[in-house]
Design a protein around this motif. Sequence first.
Motif, PDB file in Angstrom:
ATOM      1  N   ARG A  78       9.673  29.536  82.443  1.00  0.00           N
ATOM      2  CA  ARG A  78       9.282  29.706  83.840  1.00  0.00           C
ATOM      3  C   ARG A  78       8.332  28.633  84.351  1.00  0.00           C
ATOM      4  NH1 ARG A  78       6.626  35.453  83.609  1.00  0.00           N
ATOM      5  NH2 ARG A  78       5.758  34.458  81.748  1.00  0.00           N
ATOM      6  N   LEU A  79       7.788  27.832  83.446  1.00  0.00           N
ATOM      7  CA  LEU A  79       6.773  26.860  83.835  1.00  0.00           C
ATOM      8  C   LEU A  79       7.170  25.466  83.395  1.00  0.00           C
ATOM      9  CD1 LEU A  79       3.633  28.923  82.735  1.00  0.00           C
ATOM     10  CD2 LEU A  79       4.456  28.608  85.078  1.00  0.00           C
ATOM     11  N   ALA A  80       7.031  24.505  84.292  1.00  0.00           N
ATOM     12  CA  ALA A  80       7.297  23.102  83.958  1.00  0.00           C
ATOM     13  C   ALA A  80       6.048  22.532  83.293  1.00  0.00           C
ATOM     14  CB  ALA A  80       7.667  22.317  85.216  1.00  0.00           C
ATOM     15  N   TRP A  81       5.763  23.034  82.099  1.00  0.00           N
ATOM     16  CA  TRP A  81       4.520  22.693  81.405  1.00  0.00           C
ATOM     17  C   TRP A  81       4.602  21.283  80.812  1.00  0.00           C
ATOM     18  CZ3 TRP A  81       0.687  26.410  81.475  1.00  0.00           C
ATOM     19  CH2 TRP A  81      -0.504  26.052  80.826  1.00  0.00           C
ATOM     20  N   PRO A  82       3.529  20.502  80.893  1.00  0.00           N
ATOM     21  CA  PRO A  82       3.538  19.171  80.276  1.00  0.00           C
ATOM     22  C   PRO A  82       3.814  19.256  78.774  1.00  0.00           C
ATOM     23  CG  PRO A  82       1.671  19.387  81.773  1.00  0.00           C
ATOM     24  CD  PRO A  82       2.276  20.755  81.651  1.00  0.00           C
ATOM     25  N   LEU A  83       4.848  18.553  78.328  1.00  0.00           N
ATOM     26  CA  LEU A  83       5.222  18.549  76.914  1.00  0.00           C
ATOM     27  C   LEU A  83       4.534  17.427  76.154  1.00  0.00           C
ATOM     28  CD1 LEU A  83       9.066  19.137  77.315  1.00  0.00           C
ATOM     29  CD2 LEU A  83       7.287  20.859  76.926  1.00  0.00           C
ATOM     30  N   VAL A  84       4.396  16.279  76.807  1.00  0.00           N
ATOM     31  CA  VAL A  84       3.768  15.131  76.162  1.00  0.00           C
ATOM     32  C   VAL A  84       3.279  14.165  77.240  1.00  0.00           C
ATOM     33  CG1 VAL A  84       5.980  13.906  75.949  1.00  0.00           C
ATOM     34  CG2 VAL A  84       4.081  13.292  74.443  1.00  0.00           C
ATOM     35  N   SER A  85       2.112  13.577  77.027  1.00  0.00           N
ATOM     36  CA  SER A  85       1.601  12.560  77.950  1.00  0.00           C
ATOM     37  C   SER A  85       2.380  11.268  77.761  1.00  0.00           C
ATOM     38  CB  SER A  85       0.117  12.288  77.669  1.00  0.00           C
ATOM     39  OG  SER A  85      -0.648  13.452  77.827  1.00  0.00           O
ATOM     40  N   VAL A  86       2.636  10.557  78.859  1.00  0.00           N
ATOM     41  CA  VAL A  86       3.328   9.270  78.782  1.00  0.00           C
ATOM     42  C   VAL A  86       2.655   8.269  79.704  1.00  0.00           C
ATOM     43  CG1 VAL A  86       5.571  10.262  78.169  1.00  0.00           C
ATOM     44  CG2 VAL A  86       4.972   9.925  80.589  1.00  0.00           C
ATOM     45  N   ARG A  87       3.017   7.014  79.493  1.00  0.00           N
ATOM     46  CA  ARG A  87       2.527   5.924  80.340  1.00  0.00           C
ATOM     47  C   ARG A  87       3.650   4.920  80.510  1.00  0.00           C
ATOM     48  NH1 ARG A  87      -2.929   2.252  79.953  1.00  0.00           N
ATOM     49  NH2 ARG A  87      -3.831   3.127  81.845  1.00  0.00           N
ATOM     50  N   THR A  88       3.717   4.311  81.677  1.00  0.00           N
ATOM     51  CA  THR A  88       4.763   3.317  81.896  1.00  0.00           C
ATOM     52  C   THR A  88       4.573   2.149  80.936  1.00  0.00           C
ATOM     53  OG1 THR A  88       3.429   2.345  83.668  1.00  0.00           O
ATOM     54  CG2 THR A  88       5.174   3.878  84.309  1.00  0.00           C
ATOM     55  N   ALA A  89       5.699   1.616  80.492  1.00  0.00           N
ATOM     56  CA  ALA A  89       5.651   0.527  79.512  1.00  0.00           C
ATOM     57  C   ALA A  89       6.218  -0.763  80.055  1.00  0.00           C
ATOM     58  CB  ALA A  89       6.433   0.936  78.257  1.00  0.00           C
TER      59      ALA A  89
END
Length: 352
Positions: A78-89
Amino acid sequence: MSVGLTVVSGSGHTWRLTEQIGSGSEGFVYGVDDARPLVAKLVPDPPDPEAYRRRVARLVRQRREPRTVGLLAGTPVRLAWPLVSVRTADSTAADGVDGYVMPDMRHAFQPFNHLLSVSARRAFLPRATWATALRAALALARLLGELHAEGYVVGDLKTDNLWVGESGRVGMADVDSWQFTDGREVFPGRMRTPGYTAPERLGAAIGTPPDTASDDFALAVLVHQLLLAGLHPFAGHPADGGDYLSYDDNVLHGRCRIVDRASVLLPRSVPPADLLPRRLAELFRRAFAHTGRRPTAVEWAEALAAELRPGRLKGCAVNTRHIHTVERPWCPWCDQTEHGSDSYPDPPQEEA
């Protein structure tokens, strides 16, 4: 921000982003080239980049904590919970843009607004009736009550960060804007949206933290929109002859049909106010009056569940899409039709 980006996690895993599928006041959402139903949210210019990175990292970690595991249980999630932090490469972003990968809610839901207009309902949720709206209201109230019980405050609850399924299931996104604690650190909510902001926050300085009571106000607005076919509870021109300025102006001045029928002027074609069961109408009056305590999400859930019990709904003999409370002796949707509008019209002949 252009597509064709690549993002990388702290562990070095990379994803290629595809089309942009959404945007908001803070960030952009992109499809992710992955076998799993995932999307990525990137926030180019957070007010405090380091604080934002820390916020997302804590949410990723909390996903494995007992209070959050329960919220994420069940299928679909039910929740679009953050799975992993990312950064543009990519090399075009000198300092990189932060964000996170999350579940793609489109996999099991549709935008919440599809349930709030006649044309969208007919196109995307053709089997929806008032019973569907009641179930969605119940699902939303239950979800918010669970979030509050675990110490989360949504802070910017609105249609744009909600999702709905054919049976009335509800999902929620924009978890990174919530207010929560992690140990002794408080991550305050910052955002607010016109039409969904409690009156006490309208007069407060930007950045004033929300609380569960402000969430309860937004919940009542959303439940009203669901049960009255998209009608905002503070819609209408001031009955005193003044100019209509905004929903928020009506909120501040207490102009609300369900609290004071004489305070606003509305077209005759809107759904009649007396389509609501008495107990729900009383909860709305408590939620929108400027005095007393608002009903909590738990109170809303209990009242909405009671209206879905066997024998509480009845169908119309004229239109099978016209479902209403047994407290109403005749069909409110047929009454609305007589004034030039039908929120739940019969399907076209080829769909019947």
